[in-house]
Write an enzyme that holds these catalytic residues in place. Structure first.
Site, PDB file in Angstrom:
ATOM      1  N   ARG A 155       0.843  -1.201   0.000  1.00  0.00           N
ATOM      2  CA  ARG A 155       0.000   0.000   0.000  1.00  0.00           C
ATOM      3  C   ARG A 155       0.877   1.249   0.000  1.00  0.00           C
ATOM      4  NH1 ARG A 155      -2.300   0.329   6.246  1.00  0.00           N
ATOM      5  NH2 ARG A 155      -0.262   0.380   7.213  1.00  0.00           N
ATOM      6  N   ASN A 162      -4.449   8.608   4.244  1.00  0.00           N
ATOM      7  CA  ASN A 162      -4.329   7.884   5.509  1.00  0.00           C
ATOM      8  C   ASN A 162      -2.870   7.869   5.932  1.00  0.00           C
ATOM      9  OD1 ASN A 162      -5.680   6.219   7.570  1.00  0.00           O
ATOM     10  ND2 ASN A 162      -4.167   4.701   6.931  1.00  0.00           N
ATOM     11  N   GLU A 163      -2.627   8.256   7.155  1.00  0.00           N
ATOM     12  CA  GLU A 163      -1.261   8.255   7.687  1.00  0.00           C
ATOM     13  C   GLU A 163      -0.268   8.695   6.613  1.00  0.00           C
ATOM     14  OE1 GLU A 163      -0.346   4.530   9.602  1.00  0.00           O
ATOM     15  OE2 GLU A 163      -1.348   5.176  11.429  1.00  0.00           O
ATOM     16  N   GLU A 169      -6.821   6.120  15.463  1.00  0.00           N
ATOM     17  CA  GLU A 169      -6.526   4.684  15.540  1.00  0.00           C
ATOM     18  C   GLU A 169      -5.715   4.373  16.781  1.00  0.00           C
ATOM     19  OE1 GLU A 169      -4.321   2.993  12.310  1.00  0.00           O
ATOM     20  OE2 GLU A 169      -5.417   4.126  10.814  1.00  0.00           O
ATOM     21  N   TRP A 223       2.714  -6.055  13.418  1.00  0.00           N
ATOM     22  CA  TRP A 223       3.898  -5.600  12.673  1.00  0.00           C
ATOM     23  C   TRP A 223       5.170  -5.516  13.519  1.00  0.00           C
ATOM     24  CZ3 TRP A 223       4.289  -1.153  15.427  1.00  0.00           C
ATOM     25  CH2 TRP A 223       3.105  -0.486  15.783  1.00  0.00           C
ATOM     26  N   GLU A 245      -3.158  -7.912   7.425  1.00  0.00           N
ATOM     27  CA  GLU A 245      -3.426  -7.510   8.816  1.00  0.00           C
ATOM     28  C   GLU A 245      -4.399  -8.442   9.513  1.00  0.00           C
ATOM     29  OE1 GLU A 245      -4.219  -3.323   8.203  1.00  0.00           O
ATOM     30  OE2 GLU A 245      -2.145  -2.887   8.733  1.00  0.00           O
ATOM     31  N   HIS A 278      -3.964  -8.695  13.209  1.00  0.00           N
ATOM     32  CA  HIS A 278      -4.040  -7.446  13.978  1.00  0.00           C
ATOM     33  C   HIS A 278      -5.382  -7.423  14.696  1.00  0.00           C
ATOM     34  CE1 HIS A 278      -4.187  -3.170  14.887  1.00  0.00           C
ATOM     35  NE2 HIS A 278      -2.977  -3.002  14.391  1.00  0.00           N
TER      36      HIS A 278
HETATM   37  C1  GLA Z   1      -1.839   2.053  10.543  1.00  0.00           C
HETATM   38  C2  GLA Z   1      -2.828   2.162   9.400  1.00  0.00           C
HETATM   39  C3  GLA Z   1      -3.924   1.152   9.479  1.00  0.00           C
HETATM   40  C4  GLA Z   1      -3.405  -0.166   9.944  1.00  0.00           C
HETATM   41  C5  GLA Z   1      -2.732   0.009  11.276  1.00  0.00           C
HETATM   42  C6  GLA Z   1      -2.265  -1.288  11.893  1.00  0.00           C
HETATM   43  O1  GLA Z   1      -2.136   2.814  11.608  1.00  0.00           O
HETATM   44  O2  GLA Z   1      -3.376   3.433   9.272  1.00  0.00           O
HETATM   45  O3  GLA Z   1      -4.491   1.040   8.198  1.00  0.00           O
HETATM   46  O4  GLA Z   1      -2.486  -0.643   9.025  1.00  0.00           O
HETATM   47  O5  GLA Z   1      -1.609   0.812  11.078  1.00  0.00           O
HETATM   48  O6  GLA Z   1      -1.650  -1.072  13.132  1.00  0.00           O
END
Ligand code: GLA
Length: 683
Positions: free
Chosen positions: A123, A161-162, A319, A327, A367, A370
């Protein structure tokens, strides 16, 4: 009653009478068959979920080809959520480009320092500076805004995102072009660039802008000022992407607030978020608990710093995890009570929304191991029950929504520029960890039971009695001047080894260390004394230092030696000094002491500055205190930092939360209590 908000907040579809704390998760319904969606919303209601982040990784599903759009499924999800009273933080969906786009345009893929192009298949494989990527991303943003701008479930836009999670440092040709443009904005001409980068060294003098490149893999250390500027540029390039998406959103849906999730946590250091806050209507952060015995101190530190980025206004925890992540080399589950304690620590430091990654644990994909609100085991699980209990707790904390953090009397300065510069290569030591030193001080304050704010180098210093600036390595003249004024005005400043060394161009302040802060501190150092890995030195306070020492000469009048070395090359010489300046003071700590070693040193500085614990009747350090303040009342968050029960004596007020709290405010291990108290004017 909620306090007036200084900035915009999520637009709840229906404004509740009293405040409301947002609660929910990333929701990825595209991973599940349709029938699961109904189950999802039923369980969401049961858990008290009132907001979800949607469509974060949905690009391929929304736009399966350059001119094909498939919004039907998302229309249905938006309607379903709305019908169930759940608001949506809707992603612009641009975080991860679909395979058709990278097939058509492989030139959007990022290139690493060694010149390797990163492939698709994971990604965030896009260059922040790619004009082609930007064009496609903005087309999607516009399509999303036009389609959902007036949907009643829409509470906020979630840009990408991030940003920078995987692609912050791109060394491609697009990056080179954009880097040059960025440099032309910063420097009046190539001559000025040459001076700023000290290019007379190693025959690096540039004759034209076209010769300038990102600091790609080189035969030896790339120019350090070039590296520092590249970090600044890379952070700015992502902020520019954020701005570009925001512009489209503001044009099409001016009434809808915009945010993006920062990553103030651990060693994530690529983004200088201080310059990003102007691009969001409210600050959001993602945080995952780090490892080690002080992991919760790090959580508190990150939440505290996020609160500063938000300017004291409420912010959105976008989040965190209900339990394990996937991870790390080994991913351990959270212990009972951790889920609530971690969430409430963020609320204590100003979060008005608490969300998890993710709602339902994936059955496939990278994930799948997770944790989530609904784990593989389903809703009949400890994790889901804890999540639902937290939902009820947050509902009871509704009066806290909209209140602001109450300023502490002490602050720790955290500076991305010093982080970047102090950890560059070709330095006296490669073992220095900037953020760890700041964290050690934060832990020492927590251990002393003293509330502290984490702030940027902008300050405001004058609002504090005691300011600690660990490894403040980059000190432009203007910052040195502001620190001098703070001390002259009666403030107490503490700084440490490797501070005051360089200006904004990574050029050393000459005449002896600590350069820009030499006169203020009244000391002079001719040579650094870094220690080998594992080597320690003793101090006459009975503690030992590691990593670094300095050979300090006291030069100023009114400088007291607070502690001296008892071993090592500088035995008998000063290790910690304080210069008294009127009613203020400027102190220097020349070695790494760690949280425990800092305890006796910090005790001296607390005494000098008259700063102390606000919570009486608890063993020092057993409970972290954070205070939020509103128009009518204050909310004291008491966080049990220990694995034992702690009795909090002598605190009056109404306990808002903590269902199993024993009489007389006894906090179970790791428990958090929130006490509403009459408003105290002041900070
Ligand atoms: C990041 C991403 C999420 C996910 C989390 C997993 O924060 O924004 O999409 O991958 O990590 O911890």
């Amino acid at each position: 009653m909620a306090a007036d908000r200084g900035s915009r907040w999520i637009r709840w579809p229906s404004e509740p009478e009293r405040g409301r704390i947002g609660y929910g998760a990333d929701y990825n319904p595209e991973q599940w068959p349709r029938e699961v969606w109904d189950e999802d919303v039923r369980a969401m209601r049961h858990a008290g979920v009132n907001i979800v982040s949607l469509a974060i990784f949905s690009w391929a599903r929304l736009q399966p080809g350059p001119d094909r759009w498939t919004f039907g499924w998302l229309d249905e999800v938006m309607d379903l959520l709305h019908a169930n009273g759940i608001a949506v933080d809707l992603a612009t969906a641009t975080a991860s480009p679909p395979p058709w786009l990278t097939t058509l345009h492989p030139e959007i893929l990022p290139v690493d320092r060694e010149g390797r192009t990163l492939g698709p298949g994971a990604r965030q494989h896009w260059r922040p500076t790619s004009p082609v990527f930007r064009e496609h991303a903005l087309r999607l943003v516009r399509a999303m805004a036009e389609r959902y701008g007036s949907h009643p479930a829409l509470a906020a836009w979630h840009v990408s995102n991030e940003l920078g999670c995987h692609n912050v440092h791109d060394y491609s040709d697009d990056a080179a072009t954009a880097f040059r443009a960025w440099l032309r904005d910063r420097y009046a001409g190539v001559g000025e660039l040459n001076r700023a980068w000290s290019t007379a060294f190693w025959s690096q003098t540039y004759g034209a802008w076209e010769e300038v490149l990102p600091p790609r893999l080189a035969a030896s250390y790339p120019n350090p000022a070039q590296q520092l500027d590249f970090r600044r540029f890379s952070s700015d390039a992502l902020a520019d992407h954020l701005r570009a998406e925001r512009r489209v959103l503001a044009e099409v849906t001016p009434g809808v607030p915009v945010t993006t999730n920062f990553m103030v946590m651990g060693e994530t250091k690529g983004m200088d978020y201080r310059s990003w806050t102007a691009e969001v209507d409210f600050v959001s952060n993602d945080h995952y608990v780090q490892t080690g015995p002080r992991a919760r101190d790090e959580l508190s530190f990150s939440a505290n710093l996020t609160g500063w980025l938000a300017g004291g206004d409420p912010w959105f925890l976008m989040e965190h995890s209900t339990s394990a992540v996937n991870w790390r080399p080994v991913n351990t589950a959270k212990r009972p009570g951790d889920l609530a304690r971690d969430s409430l620590t963020h609320v204590a430091h100003g979060a008005d929304a608490v969300c998890f990654f993710q709602w339902r644990q994936s059955a496939g994909g990278a994930e799948k191991y997770h944790s989530a609100m609904v784990p593989h085991a389903g809703t009949d699980s400890e994790v889901f029950r804890s999540a639902a209990e937290l939902g009820a707790t947050l509902e009871a904390l509704a009066p806290v929504a909209g209140t602001r953090r109450r300023r502490a009397r002490a602050a720790i300065v955290f500076d991305w520029q010093s982080w970047w510069a102090s950890e560059l290569d070709s330095h006296p030591t490669s073992l220095l960890r900037y953020r760890q030193e700041a964290l050690d001080w934060y832990s020492a304050f927590l251990d002393a039971g003293v509330r502290t704010d984490v702030i940027g180098p902008e300050g405001p210093f004058g609002e504090y009695d005691l300011v600690v600036a660990p490894v403040l390595h980059v000190v432009p003249a203007s910052l040195a001047e502001r620190l001098r004024r703070f001390v002259d005005g009666g403030g107490h400043l503490v700084t440490t080894y490797f501070s005051g060394i360089v200006d904004e161009n990574d050029q050393v302040w000459l005449g002896g260390y600590p350069g820009a802060l030499r006169d203020l501190l009244g000391i002079r150092i001719e040579e650094f004394g870094p220690l080998l890995d594992g080597e320690t030195v003793g101090l006459d306070l009975g503690v030992s230092g590691s990593l670094w020492t300095d050979r300090i000469d006291v030069t100023g009048a009114d400088v007291k030696v607070v502690a001296a070395y008892t071993s090592g090359d500088h035995a008998g010489r000063p290790a910690v000094t304080t210069r008294l300046a009127g009613t203020g003071s400027a102190s220097y700590v020349s070695t790494r002491l760690g949280p425990e070693g800092l305890a006796p040193v910090l005790a001296r500085f607390l005494e000098t500055s008259g700063v102390g614990p606000e919570l009486a009747g608890v063993p020092a350090g057993a409970v972290e205190l954070a205070i939020r303040t509103g128009a009518d009342a204050e909310y004291w968050f008491l966080l049990n930092r220990t694995g034992a029960s702690v009795e909090v004596g002598g605190l009056t007020g109404e306990v808002l939360q903590a269902p199993s709290l024993a009489a007389g405010l006894t906090l179970a291990p790791r428990q958090v209590a929130v006490v509403r108290r009459p408003h105290v004017t002041g900070r």
